[in-house]
Write an enzyme that holds these catalytic residues in place. Structure first.
Site, PDB file in Angstrom:
ATOM      1  N   PRO A 126      53.811  37.715   4.026  1.00 29.31           N
ATOM      2  CA  PRO A 126      53.893  39.098   3.515  1.00 29.31           C
ATOM      3  C   PRO A 126      53.654  40.341   4.764  1.00 29.31           C
ATOM      4  O   PRO A 126      52.541  40.933   4.694  1.00 29.31           O
ATOM      5  CB  PRO A 126      52.648  38.991   2.713  1.00 29.31           C
ATOM      6  CG  PRO A 126      51.801  38.045   3.151  1.00 29.31           C
ATOM      7  CD  PRO A 126      52.582  36.931   3.798  1.00 29.31           C
ATOM      8  N   CYS A 127      54.374  40.476   5.514  1.00 30.57           N
ATOM      9  CA  CYS A 127      54.310  41.490   6.505  1.00 30.57           C
ATOM     10  C   CYS A 127      54.186  42.787   5.968  1.00 30.57           C
ATOM     11  O   CYS A 127      53.747  43.968   6.339  1.00 30.57           O
ATOM     12  CB  CYS A 127      55.245  41.477   7.608  1.00 30.57           C
ATOM     13  SG  CYS A 127      56.859  41.413   7.288  1.00 30.57           S
ATOM     14  N   HIS A 128      54.863  42.885   4.632  1.00 30.19           N
ATOM     15  CA  HIS A 128      54.746  44.157   4.147  1.00 30.19           C
ATOM     16  C   HIS A 128      53.387  44.601   3.455  1.00 30.19           C
ATOM     17  O   HIS A 128      53.038  45.886   3.073  1.00 30.19           O
ATOM     18  CB  HIS A 128      55.669  44.133   2.747  1.00 30.19           C
ATOM     19  CG  HIS A 128      55.330  43.060   1.692  1.00 30.19           C
ATOM     20  ND1 HIS A 128      55.595  41.940   1.668  1.00 30.19           N
ATOM     21  CD2 HIS A 128      54.585  43.387   0.438  1.00 30.19           C
ATOM     22  CE1 HIS A 128      55.047  41.137   0.954  1.00 30.19           C
ATOM     23  NE2 HIS A 128      54.323  42.102   0.066  1.00 30.19           N
TER      24      HIS A 128
END
Length: 160
Positions: A126-128
Site C-alpha cells: 500500500p504505497c498509496h
C-alpha cells in the site's frame, strides 16, 4: 522463466493490469488505457482469478487484506521497504520517515521514497498510504488523484 499472464480489472479510477505466473502475482499497475483489453476467462490461471476477485472485493469495500500469493523483484533494501509498507493498516497512513524508522535506517528517507516509487504491486503493497510528514499527499505513480480516491475509499469502509 515462467510464462506471464495478464488480466485487466476495471476499477472506478481506471484499468488495473494484473500480471503474474501460474504461481504468483508480480505486478498490479494502473494502465494508461480506458478499456479492458485482457478479459478474465476460464483459461486465466487461478492465482490471477483470485487476485481479480479480491481486487473486486476491495473496490466494493468488502476486503481489507489480500491473501493471494505475490512476488516482487528488487534489491534487499527495496524488499525491506515494501515489507514495511504492508504493516500500514487499511485506512491508516504513514510517512517515508516512519518506514525508514521501521526498517531501522532512519537516515534513508529519500531512499525509502525511491523504493516506494518502484513498487509494482499497487494497493496490495500500500504505497498509496504514504503521505508527507506534514500530512499532505506526496507522489504516487498512479497519479495523486487516484491516491486521494484510494485513501478516501478506505476511510469510507474501514471497520469501526
Amino acid at each position: 522463466m515462467s510464462k506471464l499472464f495478464q488480466v485487466d480489472y476495471q476499477t472506478p479510477i481506471g484499468v488495473l493490469e494484473i500480471i503474474g505466473t501460474e504461481e504468483a502475482i508480480s505486478s498490479i499497475m494502473f494502465a494508461e488505457q480506458d478499456v479492458v483489453v485482457h478479459q478474465l476467462t476460464k483459461e486465466t490461471p487461478p492465482v490471477l482469478q483470485t487476485c481479480y476477485a479480491q481486487m473486486d472485493e476491495y473496490f466494493q469495500g468488502l476486503l481489507q487484506d489480500f491473501s493471494f500469493p505475490y512476488i516482487y523483484d528488487g534489491t534487499d533494501f527495496q524488499k525491506s521497504v515494501w515489507n514495511a509498507l504492508t504493516t500500514i493498516s487499511y485506512a491508516e497512513t504513514g510517512s517515508y520517515k516512519d518506514i525508514a524508522i521501521a526498517i531501522e535506517n532512519e537516515k534513508a528517507i529519500r531512499a525509502v521514497g525511491s523504493a516506494n516509487g518502484k513498487n509494482k504491486l499497487s494497493i496490495v503493497i500500500p504505497c498509496h498510504r504514504i503521505i508527507g510528514s506534514n500530512g499532505k499527499l506526496t507522489g504516487y505513480a498512479g497519479g495523486l488523484w487516484r491516491k486521494e480516491w484510494l485513501l478516501e475509499h478506505e476511510q469510507k469502509f474501514k471497520q469501526q
